[in-house]
Design a protein around this motif. Structure first.
Motif, PDB file in Angstrom:
ATOM      1  N   GLY A  30       0.815  -1.209   0.000  1.00  0.00           N
ATOM      2  CA  GLY A  30       0.000   0.000   0.000  1.00  0.00           C
ATOM      3  C   GLY A  30       0.845   1.254   0.000  1.00  0.00           C
ATOM      4  N   GLN A  31       0.294   2.302  -0.585  1.00  0.00           N
ATOM      5  CA  GLN A  31       0.986   3.591  -0.637  1.00  0.00           C
ATOM      6  C   GLN A  31      -0.004   4.721  -0.356  1.00  0.00           C
ATOM      7  N   ILE A  32       0.494   5.722   0.332  1.00  0.00           N
ATOM      8  CA  ILE A  32      -0.288   6.922   0.612  1.00  0.00           C
ATOM      9  C   ILE A  32       0.539   8.104   0.134  1.00  0.00           C
ATOM     10  N   SER A  33      -0.060   8.975  -0.665  1.00  0.00           N
ATOM     11  CA  SER A  33       0.709  10.082  -1.238  1.00  0.00           C
ATOM     12  C   SER A  33      -0.117  11.355  -1.257  1.00  0.00           C
ATOM     13  N   ALA A  34       0.583  12.477  -1.360  1.00  0.00           N
ATOM     14  CA  ALA A  34      -0.062  13.783  -1.494  1.00  0.00           C
ATOM     15  C   ALA A  34       0.825  14.671  -2.349  1.00  0.00           C
ATOM     16  N   ARG A  35       0.209  15.482  -3.176  1.00  0.00           N
ATOM     17  CA  ARG A  35       0.962  16.355  -4.080  1.00  0.00           C
ATOM     18  C   ARG A  35       1.918  17.262  -3.311  1.00  0.00           C
ATOM     19  N   GLY A  36       3.093  17.480  -3.907  1.00  0.00           N
ATOM     20  CA  GLY A  36       4.033  18.451  -3.377  1.00  0.00           C
ATOM     21  C   GLY A  36       3.735  19.834  -3.937  1.00  0.00           C
TER      22      GLY A  36
ATOM     23  N   GLY B 136      16.295   6.860   1.212  1.00  0.00           N
ATOM     24  CA  GLY B 136      15.611   5.599   0.985  1.00  0.00           C
ATOM     25  C   GLY B 136      14.946   5.611  -0.376  1.00  0.00           C
ATOM     26  N   MET B 137      14.094   4.616  -0.625  1.00  0.00           N
ATOM     27  CA  MET B 137      13.409   4.508  -1.909  1.00  0.00           C
ATOM     28  C   MET B 137      11.905   4.426  -1.705  1.00  0.00           C
ATOM     29  N   PRO B 138      11.131   4.941  -2.652  1.00  0.00           N
ATOM     30  CA  PRO B 138       9.672   4.787  -2.576  1.00  0.00           C
ATOM     31  C   PRO B 138       9.282   3.391  -3.042  1.00  0.00           C
ATOM     32  N   ASN B 139       8.062   2.996  -2.757  1.00  0.00           N
ATOM     33  CA  ASN B 139       7.533   1.742  -3.268  1.00  0.00           C
ATOM     34  C   ASN B 139       7.434   1.838  -4.790  1.00  0.00           C
ATOM     35  N   PRO B 140       8.019   0.885  -5.542  1.00  0.00           N
ATOM     36  CA  PRO B 140       7.914   0.949  -7.008  1.00  0.00           C
ATOM     37  C   PRO B 140       6.469   1.003  -7.511  1.00  0.00           C
ATOM     38  N   ALA B 141       5.536   0.475  -6.710  1.00  0.00           N
ATOM     39  CA  ALA B 141       4.128   0.489  -7.109  1.00  0.00           C
ATOM     40  C   ALA B 141       3.534   1.888  -7.061  1.00  0.00           C
ATOM     41  N   ASN B 142       4.279   2.866  -6.527  1.00  0.00           N
ATOM     42  CA  ASN B 142       3.808   4.246  -6.551  1.00  0.00           C
ATOM     43  C   ASN B 142       3.656   4.774  -7.978  1.00  0.00           C
ATOM     44  N   ARG B 143       4.181   4.059  -8.953  1.00  0.00           N
ATOM     45  CA  ARG B 143       4.151   4.549 -10.327  1.00  0.00           C
ATOM     46  C   ARG B 143       2.734   4.899 -10.780  1.00  0.00           C
TER      47      ARG B 143
END
Length: 265
Positions: free
Chosen positions: A53-59, A96-103
């Motif tokens: 799972g990923q949670i994101s918000a615009r910069g 670190g690295m983000p989850n590749p599924a963030n694509r």
């Protein structure tokens, strides 16, 4: 002496909306703080599935967004360990690295200018419903923010690390705020982090209610006009802010390490 007992529903709704506008002000929390709190809220709300799972918000800059670092669970996210990435998942801030599924988040942000936050998880009950290849059915008042607002992707495209999955998921989402992904999980979006967080809490509850109701009998539909009325009434910005503040206060009692500074909620 009561003075409102003969007022129409429209008048009472308008008065309540005005009062909410007066009593629930805009938050002073930063995007990082809201996103870290959302991770903890999701963890407490049954959205934990290891590192999935990923949670994101615009910069602030176009084509950028904040997300969590791969290797950390939702219960380990703080405002300081979030990453800022670009559409290619290149890390601009943080280590670190983000989850590749963030694509596929990049694809949704490109397709939907109205979306400023994405929450994708494999929460228990949404994942169970997804295994049945059954769309989400909203038939209870509390979950009406999702009424006619949750798409369904029946064909599982596989692990969402390629551009193909981004195209498929963003197209299937369309103009809805949420989508149930068969054999996968759920995804919700919001114009604000508060809105997306509220919908994430609700979609897991809605899936749980649906599974319980399906086990007991046949789910009866809501009246469409009343359901749309409830959807709009429960989907306002001020109500989302009130919901988020409550969830955040509860989360901070369980996870005081989430924020590095004291906040007023």
């Amino acid at each position: 002496m009561a003075t409102t007992l003969h007022d129409s529903k429209d008048v009472l709704v308008g008065r309540a909306e005005q009062q909410m506008h007066e009593h629930f002000a805009d938050s002073e929390l930063t995007v990082r703080q809201k996103l870290a709190l959302t991770c903890r809220i999701a963890f407490d709300g049954g959205h934990d599935s290891g590192l999935a799972g990923q949670i994101s918000a615009r910069g602030q800059e176009a084509g950028t967004y904040y997300t969590q670092r791969l290797g950390l669970g939702f219960d380990e996210i703080t405002e300081d360990n979030l990453l800022l990435v670009d559409e290619d998942l290149t890390v601009l801030e943080g280590s670190g690295m983000p989850n590749p599924a963030n694509r596929f988040h990049s694809w949704i942000y490109r397709a939907r200018e109205d979306v400023n936050c994405i929450i994708h998880t494999h929460s228990l009950h949404t994942a169970a419903l997804a295994m049945l290849e059954v769309p989400l059915i909203v038939s209870q008042m509390d979950t009406t923010p999702l009424y006619d607002d949750c798409a369904f992707l029946k064909d599982w495209p596989g692990v969402p690390v390629g551009n193909e999955e981004g195209e498929i998921i963003s197209r299937a989402l369309g103009d809805k705020r949420a989508i149930l992904l068969a054999h996968h999980g759920q995804l919700v979006t919001g114009a604000t982090i508060e809105e997306a967080c509220t919908l994430a809490v609700l979609i897991e509850r809605a899936a749980r209610l649906q599974l319980l109701a399906m086990a007991a009998g046949t789910i009866q539909p809501l009246d469409p006009d009343l359901a749309r009325e409830a959807h709009d009434w429960t989907s306002t910005d001020r109500r989302n802010k009130a919901n988020f503040a409550y969830y955040a206060r509860k989360s901070l009692r369980n996870h005081p390490d989430c924020l590095t500074s004291e906040v007023n909620l």
